[in-house]
Design a protein around this motif. Sequence first.
Motif, PDB file in Angstrom:
ATOM      1  N   SER A  79      83.460  26.409  55.371  1.00 31.08           N
ATOM      2  CA  SER A  79      84.720  26.184  54.681  1.00 31.08           C
ATOM      3  C   SER A  79      85.910  25.890  55.597  1.00 31.08           C
ATOM      4  CB  SER A  79      85.083  27.397  53.816  1.00 31.08           C
ATOM      5  OG  SER A  79      84.029  27.666  52.949  1.00 31.08           O
ATOM      6  N   ASP A 103      73.381  20.684  48.459  1.00 30.48           N
ATOM      7  CA  ASP A 103      72.755  21.906  47.954  1.00 30.48           C
ATOM      8  C   ASP A 103      73.737  22.723  47.126  1.00 30.48           C
ATOM      9  OD1 ASP A 103      74.306  22.504  50.184  1.00 30.48           O
ATOM     10  OD2 ASP A 103      72.825  23.785  51.143  1.00 30.48           O
ATOM     11  N   ASP A 106      80.912  24.938  47.726  1.00 34.45           N
ATOM     12  CA  ASP A 106      81.672  26.183  47.716  1.00 34.45           C
ATOM     13  C   ASP A 106      83.158  25.822  47.681  1.00 34.45           C
ATOM     14  OD1 ASP A 106      82.324  28.833  47.812  1.00 34.45           O
ATOM     15  OD2 ASP A 106      82.022  29.048  49.958  1.00 34.45           O
ATOM     16  N   SER A 107      83.801  25.709  48.829  1.00 30.67           N
ATOM     17  CA  SER A 107      85.207  25.285  48.836  1.00 30.67           C
ATOM     18  C   SER A 107      85.334  23.800  48.504  1.00 30.67           C
ATOM     19  CB  SER A 107      85.826  25.546  50.204  1.00 30.67           C
ATOM     20  OG  SER A 107      85.261  24.674  51.163  1.00 30.67           O
ATOM     21  N   GLY A 108      84.290  23.047  48.807  1.00 32.98           N
ATOM     22  CA  GLY A 108      84.333  21.608  48.601  1.00 32.98           C
ATOM     23  C   GLY A 108      84.874  20.843  49.799  1.00 32.98           C
ATOM     24  N   THR A 110      83.584  20.467  52.899  1.00 35.97           N
ATOM     25  CA  THR A 110      82.553  19.651  53.539  1.00 35.97           C
ATOM     26  C   THR A 110      82.376  18.351  52.767  1.00 35.97           C
ATOM     27  OG1 THR A 110      81.401  21.678  54.192  1.00 35.97           O
ATOM     28  CG2 THR A 110      80.149  19.623  54.333  1.00 35.97           C
ATOM     29  N   ARG A 134      79.565  26.731  43.088  1.00 35.57           N
ATOM     30  CA  ARG A 134      80.031  28.104  42.938  1.00 35.57           C
ATOM     31  C   ARG A 134      81.381  28.085  42.245  1.00 35.57           C
ATOM     32  NH1 ARG A 134      79.444  29.962  47.790  1.00 35.57           N
ATOM     33  NH2 ARG A 134      77.555  31.107  47.392  1.00 35.57           N
ATOM     34  N   PHE A 155      76.755  35.101  47.068  1.00 34.89           N
ATOM     35  CA  PHE A 155      76.011  34.287  48.031  1.00 34.89           C
ATOM     36  C   PHE A 155      74.552  34.213  47.610  1.00 34.89           C
ATOM     37  CE2 PHE A 155      74.480  32.879  52.175  1.00 34.89           C
ATOM     38  CZ  PHE A 155      75.503  32.040  52.558  1.00 34.89           C
ATOM     39  N   VAL A 156      73.966  33.024  47.686  1.00 31.00           N
ATOM     40  CA  VAL A 156      72.586  32.858  47.226  1.00 31.00           C
ATOM     41  C   VAL A 156      71.696  32.284  48.330  1.00 31.00           C
ATOM     42  CG1 VAL A 156      73.158  32.657  44.783  1.00 31.00           C
ATOM     43  CG2 VAL A 156      73.157  30.593  46.215  1.00 31.00           C
TER      44      VAL A 156
HETATM   45  P1  IMP Z   1      81.936  24.201  51.483  1.00 32.16           P
HETATM   46  O1  IMP Z   1      82.406  23.231  52.526  1.00 32.16           O
HETATM   47  O2  IMP Z   1      82.782  25.441  51.454  1.00 32.16           O
HETATM   48  O3  IMP Z   1      81.816  23.589  50.105  1.00 32.16           O
HETATM   49  O4  IMP Z   1      80.510  24.737  51.969  1.00 32.16           O
HETATM   50  C1  IMP Z   1      79.323  24.169  51.547  1.00 32.16           C
HETATM   51  C2  IMP Z   1      78.193  24.509  52.487  1.00 32.16           C
HETATM   52  O5  IMP Z   1      78.181  25.899  52.838  1.00 32.16           O
HETATM   53  C3  IMP Z   1      76.863  24.249  51.801  1.00 32.16           C
HETATM   54  O6  IMP Z   1      76.405  22.932  52.022  1.00 32.16           O
HETATM   55  C4  IMP Z   1      75.947  25.309  52.407  1.00 32.16           C
HETATM   56  O7  IMP Z   1      75.337  24.819  53.593  1.00 32.16           O
HETATM   57  C5  IMP Z   1      76.874  26.456  52.750  1.00 32.16           C
HETATM   58  N1  IMP Z   1      76.838  27.488  51.693  1.00 32.16           N
HETATM   59  C6  IMP Z   1      77.846  27.769  50.830  1.00 32.16           C
HETATM   60  N2  IMP Z   1      77.491  28.761  49.987  1.00 32.16           N
HETATM   61  C7  IMP Z   1      76.236  29.107  50.311  1.00 32.16           C
HETATM   62  C8  IMP Z   1      75.297  30.082  49.757  1.00 32.16           C
HETATM   63  O8  IMP Z   1      75.555  30.828  48.785  1.00 32.16           O
HETATM   64  N3  IMP Z   1      74.077  30.147  50.365  1.00 32.16           N
HETATM   65  C9  IMP Z   1      73.741  29.362  51.424  1.00 32.16           C
HETATM   66  N4  IMP Z   1      74.573  28.425  51.948  1.00 32.16           N
HETATM   67  C10 IMP Z   1      75.806  28.304  51.402  1.00 32.16           C
END
Ligand code: IMP
Length: 180
Positions: A79, A103, A106-108, A110, A134, A155-156
Amino acid sequence: MPELGDDLIGDTLLTSEQIQARIAELGAEIARDYDGRVPILVSVLKGAFIFVADLVRAVPIPLEIDFMAVSSYGASTRSSGVVRIVKDLDVDLNDRHVIIVEDIIDSGLTLRYLRKTLESRGTASLEVCALLVREGNQQAELDLRYVGFRIPPSFVIGYGLDVGERYRNLPHIADYRGGE
Ligand code: IMP
Ligand code: MG
């Protein structure tokens, strides 16, 4: 540091059957939407590798697949929103219809970075297919065309999703009991 073990695998959130049933629906939807075009599915390693493998077999039209690997910079590995491309695509995206396969969102952050980067390569269209979203963590509207499941904020693990590279091989998706 506690050792990662089976006692850290929590309640089942989604069974393998539930995941496959939803993928069949998503696949049919993508096939309908992209009929007559040849989309390229861009999968983000490593978490989406199992999802994309099952998804492409549920999309009965011609398509292509490529992989990207990214790593996050910053104090927090997740994030931070500052992303470095570790492995880039092999294919040219100019004039291509791209579907980013993720996959979990989460925050979006990435995804936001990836979308900007790929769109700058002259894509004809770009949509997102995320297995999991999420609830509650996204700061901005992300425009997710295909979503498998919206899940509560725990968290999963499993079905490609890891903690410290473990648990990707679980056939189902479970809560993680070990804290993040
Ligand atoms: P974002 O940039 O916060 O949206 O993070 C997304 C990335 O964090 C995903 O592509 C995963 O690799 C990792 N991630 C976020 N939540 C989880 C989880 O609950 N389990 C495993 N990996 C996660
Ligand atoms: Mg991960």
